[in-house]
Design a protein around this motif. Structure first.
Motif, PDB file in Angstrom:
ATOM      1  N   VAL A 283     -56.165 -91.505  49.134  1.00 50.32           N
ATOM      2  CA  VAL A 283     -54.824 -91.857  49.588  1.00 50.32           C
ATOM      3  C   VAL A 283     -54.835 -93.332  49.953  1.00 50.32           C
ATOM      4  N   SER A 284     -54.236 -94.168  49.116  1.00 49.34           N
ATOM      5  CA  SER A 284     -54.305 -95.616  49.307  1.00 49.34           C
ATOM      6  C   SER A 284     -53.141 -96.123  50.144  1.00 49.34           C
ATOM      7  N   PRO A 285     -53.434 -96.904  51.188  1.00 51.45           N
ATOM      8  CA  PRO A 285     -52.365 -97.464  52.021  1.00 51.45           C
ATOM      9  C   PRO A 285     -51.786 -98.752  51.456  1.00 51.45           C
ATOM     10  N   ILE A 286     -50.532 -99.013  51.816  1.00 55.88           N
ATOM     11  CA  ILE A 286     -49.885-100.301  51.585  1.00 55.88           C
ATOM     12  C   ILE A 286     -49.434-100.785  52.958  1.00 55.88           C
ATOM     13  N   ILE A 287     -50.153-101.733  53.515  1.00 49.17           N
ATOM     14  CA  ILE A 287     -49.874-102.248  54.858  1.00 49.17           C
ATOM     15  C   ILE A 287     -48.890-103.409  54.729  1.00 49.17           C
ATOM     16  N   VAL A 288     -47.716-103.269  55.324  1.00 46.91           N
ATOM     17  CA  VAL A 288     -46.679-104.305  55.263  1.00 46.91           C
ATOM     18  C   VAL A 288     -46.616-104.972  56.632  1.00 46.91           C
ATOM     19  N   VAL A 289     -47.134-106.203  56.720  1.00 46.34           N
ATOM     20  CA  VAL A 289     -47.186-106.916  58.000  1.00 46.34           C
ATOM     21  C   VAL A 289     -45.825-107.546  58.274  1.00 46.34           C
ATOM     22  N   PRO A 290     -45.231-107.286  59.427  1.00 41.25           N
ATOM     23  CA  PRO A 290     -43.904-107.845  59.731  1.00 41.25           C
ATOM     24  C   PRO A 290     -43.908-109.370  59.714  1.00 41.25           C
ATOM     25  N   GLY A 291     -42.805-109.935  59.240  1.00 37.95           N
ATOM     26  CA  GLY A 291     -42.645-111.385  59.216  1.00 37.95           C
ATOM     27  C   GLY A 291     -41.178-111.728  59.011  1.00 37.95           C
ATOM     28  N   ARG A 292     -40.905-112.992  58.798  1.00 36.64           N
ATOM     29  CA  ARG A 292     -39.544-113.420  58.506  1.00 36.64           C
ATOM     30  C   ARG A 292     -39.430-113.620  57.006  1.00 36.64           C
ATOM     31  N   TRP A 293     -38.847-112.620  56.309  1.00 35.34           N
ATOM     32  CA  TRP A 293     -38.756-112.621  54.860  1.00 35.34           C
ATOM     33  C   TRP A 293     -37.334-112.944  54.419  1.00 35.34           C
ATOM     34  N   THR A 294     -37.209-113.618  53.285  1.00 35.69           N
ATOM     35  CA  THR A 294     -35.902-113.829  52.686  1.00 35.69           C
ATOM     36  C   THR A 294     -35.453-112.560  51.967  1.00 35.69           C
ATOM     37  N   LYS A 295     -34.192-112.527  51.560  1.00 38.40           N
ATOM     38  CA  LYS A 295     -33.707-111.381  50.785  1.00 38.40           C
ATOM     39  C   LYS A 295     -34.487-111.248  49.484  1.00 38.40           C
ATOM     40  N   ASP A 328     -41.062-101.846  64.829  1.00 36.60           N
ATOM     41  CA  ASP A 328     -40.509-102.955  65.605  1.00 36.60           C
ATOM     42  C   ASP A 328     -40.105-104.150  64.734  1.00 36.60           C
ATOM     43  N   TRP A 329     -40.233-104.025  63.427  1.00 37.14           N
ATOM     44  CA  TRP A 329     -39.862-105.108  62.511  1.00 37.14           C
ATOM     45  C   TRP A 329     -38.352-105.108  62.329  1.00 37.14           C
ATOM     46  N   ASP A 330     -37.707-106.220  62.639  1.00 35.46           N
ATOM     47  CA  ASP A 330     -36.249-106.238  62.583  1.00 35.46           C
ATOM     48  C   ASP A 330     -35.709-106.256  61.152  1.00 35.46           C
ATOM     49  N   GLN A 331     -36.594-106.429  60.153  1.00 34.28           N
ATOM     50  CA  GLN A 331     -36.168-106.379  58.756  1.00 34.28           C
ATOM     51  C   GLN A 331     -36.589-105.076  58.063  1.00 34.28           C
ATOM     52  N   ARG A 332     -37.032-104.143  58.851  1.00 37.22           N
ATOM     53  CA  ARG A 332     -37.529-102.903  58.270  1.00 37.22           C
ATOM     54  C   ARG A 332     -36.458-102.177  57.458  1.00 37.22           C
ATOM     55  N   GLU A 333     -35.250-102.048  58.004  1.00 39.04           N
ATOM     56  CA  GLU A 333     -34.190-101.345  57.290  1.00 39.04           C
ATOM     57  C   GLU A 333     -33.879-102.015  55.962  1.00 39.04           C
TER      58      GLU A 333
END
Length: 564
Positions: A283-295, A328-333
Motif C-alpha cells: 500500500v503506497s502512500p502519497i504524502i501531500v505536504v501543505p503549502g501555498r499552491w497556485t490554482k 489543517d491545510w487551508d487549500q485542502r478542499e
C-alpha cells in the motif's frame, strides 16, 4: 502486488508432455550455466547488443499486443503506456547494462566517473541518473539517487560494483523467474538481472495474463535462448508448482502477491528448499505536504496523483493507494476538488486484471460512502481501515486525514506511512519549493526515516522503476517468514551492492512554470500523465528515439509534447 497465477496444490502436476518439455528446457539451461560463467564481460556486452537488436525488431508487436491484452486499441490515448512500460524499459536497461559491462571489460568500476555524496545517517549516495545527454532531454528535471546502507563508503561501493558480472568465476546455477502479469517489461528485466547481477541462467515462466506475448518474449530474448542462457515457458499454477520444486532449479524469483509467495515458500516437509527473492507490492502512500499552491499547482499535482493510481487501470504494485492530507491545510478542499475532476477526466479504460472487478464490488460494501467515477470503474474513499492494509490492485484511491502543517505534518505522515500502511515498496511525497526550503535539513532527515525501497519527491516511484540505473525492491529486512513487499532488489544496472533505497526527485511545476521556481524542467505535462492529450504519441516517440537515436523524429515528438 503484481499477481501471478496461484500455485496449484502439490498433488497436481502438468501432463506428461509438458513435463518432458520443461525438463528438456532445464537440462539445456544447466549445460548453459557453465558457459555463461565462462563468458567474460566483453562477451556479455556483445550478446546484449544482439538482444537489443532483437527487442528493436519486436518493439511494434510488443506494444501492440500488450495494449490489446489489456483491452486497449492502439489509438487509445493511454496505449502509449505499453510503449514506455515495454520496449522503452527494455531498451534503456540493455543500454545501461552494456555500459556497465563495458566498464568491467576495461578493468574499471561501473561507478567510475559517477558522482557520489552523502545523506543523513552516514549513507553514501550514488547519483544514478541522468548519466546521458538523452536522459537530460527526455526526462528533464528528473533525477535518481541510490542510497547505500549506513556505513558503506564510496570507495567500498566502487570496489563492489559489478556483482556477479565483476568476477564470473563460477556458475550459480539455474534461476526460475515467475513473471509478473501486469507490466510487460518486468519478466524481461528480471531475466536480465538473474544473468548479470546473480550469475544465473534463467527459465522465465510467463504469467497466463501475458500468454499472447510469449512469441514476443521469445523473439526479444532469442540470442540468449539460442546460446542456452535463457528459456521461456508458459502455463498455469501447475507448471509453477512443478518448477519451484524441480531439482534443477537453484533459485526462485517472483513478482506477485504475498499470497502466492506464501504458497511457493510452503511449510513443513513442503518448505521451498532453495533461496527466493520477491517483489510483492504493498500500500503506497502519497504524502501531500501543505503549502501555498497556485490554482495551476493544485490541478497539476491532482493529475499527478490520479496518474499514480489510474495508470494501467490501477493494476500496478507501484500505484499510489493512500493520500495523506492535512486536515489543517487551508487549500485542502481545493486540492480534493481538483483530484475528483482528474479522476473523472482521465480516459475510460477496462478494469482488466483478474479479480479486480470483484475487489471493486467488495469496496462498495466496505466503504458505502465511496465516490465513483467513469461509469463506476474507479473510486475515491475517505477514512482508514482496509484501504491501509490491503493492496487493492484496482483503481481505488484512499484519503486519510492527519493533523498539522509544516514539520509537524511531515513527521506525522512519515510515522503513519511507516507504522500503519502495509508494505515497504514505494512512497511518494509532494512538496512545493518554498515549503521544502523552510524545512531545511529536516526534509532530508524525513526521507531517511521513510522505510521504503523507493521514495519519490515530486515524482512518482514508477520513475525509479523505469530508470535502469536505479534500484527497485522492498526496503531491506524482508525474510521468507515476513516479507510484506518482498526480498531483494532488481534493475540496478550499475550492479551496486549494499543498497538501501532509491530516491527520485522531480520538478514541482512543469514548463514554463518551472522557470525560476524550484527545480527546472523543460517538460510540459509529462507524457505518462493519464490526462495528457498527446501522451500516446509522445510515449511511442520517446521509445522509438531510444531504439534508433534519430533526431528528426524526436524533434517532432517534443513538439507534440507541448500540445499536452
Amino acid at each position: 502486488m503484481t499477481t501471478t497465477s496461484p500455485s496449484a496444490p502439490r498433488e497436481l502436476s502438468p501432463d506428461a508432455d509438458t513435463r518432458v518439455t520443461l525438463d528438456a528446457a532445464l537440462t539445456r539451461l544447466r549445460a548453459g550455466a557453465a558457459a555463461w560463467a565462462d563468458l567474460p564481460a566483453a562477451g556479455r556486452r556483445h550478446l546484449l547488443r544482439e538482444v537489443r537488436a532483437a527487442v528493436s525488431a519486436a518493439a511494434d508487436d510488443w506494444a501492440r499486443i500488450a495494449a490489446a491484452s489489456k483491452g486497449l486499441d492502439p489509438r487509445h490515448p493511454l496505449a502509449g503506456e505499453e510503449w514506455l512500460a515495454g520496449p522503452y524499459a527494455a531498451i534503456v536497461a540493455l543500454d545501461a547494462y552494456a555500459d556497465t559491462l563495458d566498464a568491467l571489460a576495461r578493468g574499471r568500476s561501473p561507478l567510475a566517473g559517477i558522482r557520489t555524496s552523502t545523506a543523513p545517517g552516514g549513507r553514501t549516495v550514488v547519483h544514478t541518473s541522468p548519466l546521458r545527454v538523452s536522459d537530460r532531454i527526455l526526462l528533464s528535471g528528473y533525477t535518481t539517487e541510490v542510497w547505500l546502507r549506513p556505513g558503506v563508503t564510496s570507495h567500498e561501493a566502487r570496489d563492489a560494483a559489478g556483482l556477479a558480472s565483476r568476477h564470473p568465476l563460477r556458475s550459480t546455477g539455474v534461476g526460475l523467474v515467475l513473471g509478473a502479469g501486469n507490466v510487460t517489461s518486468i519478466p524481461f528485466l528480471d531475466v536480465l538481472y538473474e544473468l548479470l547481477a546473480e550469475g544465473r541462467v534463467a527459465l522465465l515462466k510467463v504469467n497466463p495474463t501475458q500468454d499472447t506475448l510469449v512469441p514476443v518474449f521469445e523473439r526479444a530474448l532469442a540470442p540468449l535462448i539460442e546460446a542456452g542462457f535463457a528459456a521461456v515457458v508458459s502455463g498455469g499454477g501447475d507448471v509453477g508448482a512443478y518448477l519451484t520444486r524441480h531439482p534443477e532449479i537453484d533459485h526462485v524469483h517472483i513478482t506477485g502477491s504475498e499470497t502466492t509467495f506464501r504458497a511457493i515458500v510452503g511449510s513443513g516437509e513442503d518448505r521451498l528448499r532453495v533461496p527466493i527473492t520477491a517483489e510483492l507490492g504493498g500500500v503506497s502512500p502519497i504524502i501531500v505536504v501543505p503549502g501555498r499552491w497556485t490554482k495551476a499547482d493544485l490541478r497539476f499535482q491532482a493529475e499527478h496523483v490520479a496518474t499514480m493510481r489510474l495508470h494501467n487501470s490501477g493494476h500496478n504494485c507501484i500505484a499510489g493507494q493512500v493520500v495523506l492530507l492535512s486536515r489543517d491545510w487551508d487549500q485542502r478542499e481545493g486540492f480534493e476538488r481538483e483530484l475528483r475532476r482528474a479522476f473523472a477526466r482521465a480516459p475510460r479504460r477496462p478494469v482488466w486484471y483478474p479479480h479486480a472487478l470483484e475487489r471493486l464490488r467488495r469496496l462498495r460494501d466496505t466503504y458505502p460512502d465511496s465516490e465513483w467515477f467513469a461509469g463506476d470503474t474507479r473510486a475515491i474513499v475517505s477514512g482508514d481501515g482496509e484501504i491501509e492494509t490491503t493492496e487493492y490492485f484496482a483503481p481505488v484511491l484512499g484519503i486519510i486525514d492527519l493533523p498539522g502543517t509544516g514539520a509537524a505534518f511531515l513527521d506525522a505522515a512519515v510515522a503513519h506511512a511507516n507504522d500503519r500502511l502495509t508494505g515497504t515498496l514505494g512512497a511518494n511525497l509532494l512538496i512545493d519549493p518554498i515549503s521544502q526550503h523552510s524545512l531545511g535539513p529536516g526534509f532530508e532527515a524525513a526521507i531517511a526515516r521513510l522505510r521504503y525501497g523507493t521514495v519519490a519527491v515530486n515524482g512518482w516511484t514508477a520513475f525509479g522503476f523505469l530508470t535502469p540505473t536505479a534500484t527497485w525492491g522492498a526496503f531491506p529486512g524482508g525474510t521468507v517468514d515476513d516479507a510484506p513487499s518482498g526480498i531483494g532488489i532488481v534493475h540496478n544496472a550499475l550492479l551496486l551492492d549494499d543498497v538501501e533505497r532509491t530516491v527520485v526527485r522531480g520538478p514541482f511545476r512543469p514548463f514554463p512554470r518551472s522557470l525560476g521556481r524550484g527545480r527546472f524542467s523543460v517538460l510540459p505535462k509529462p507524457p505518462w500523465f493519464v490526462t495528457s492529450r498527446t501522451g500516446g504519441a509522445v510515449s511511442q516517440g520517446f521509445a522509438r528515439f531510444r531504439i534508433d537515436g534519430r533526431i528528426g523524429p524526436l524533434l517532432v515528438t517534443l513538439a507534440r509534447a507541448f500540445g499536452a
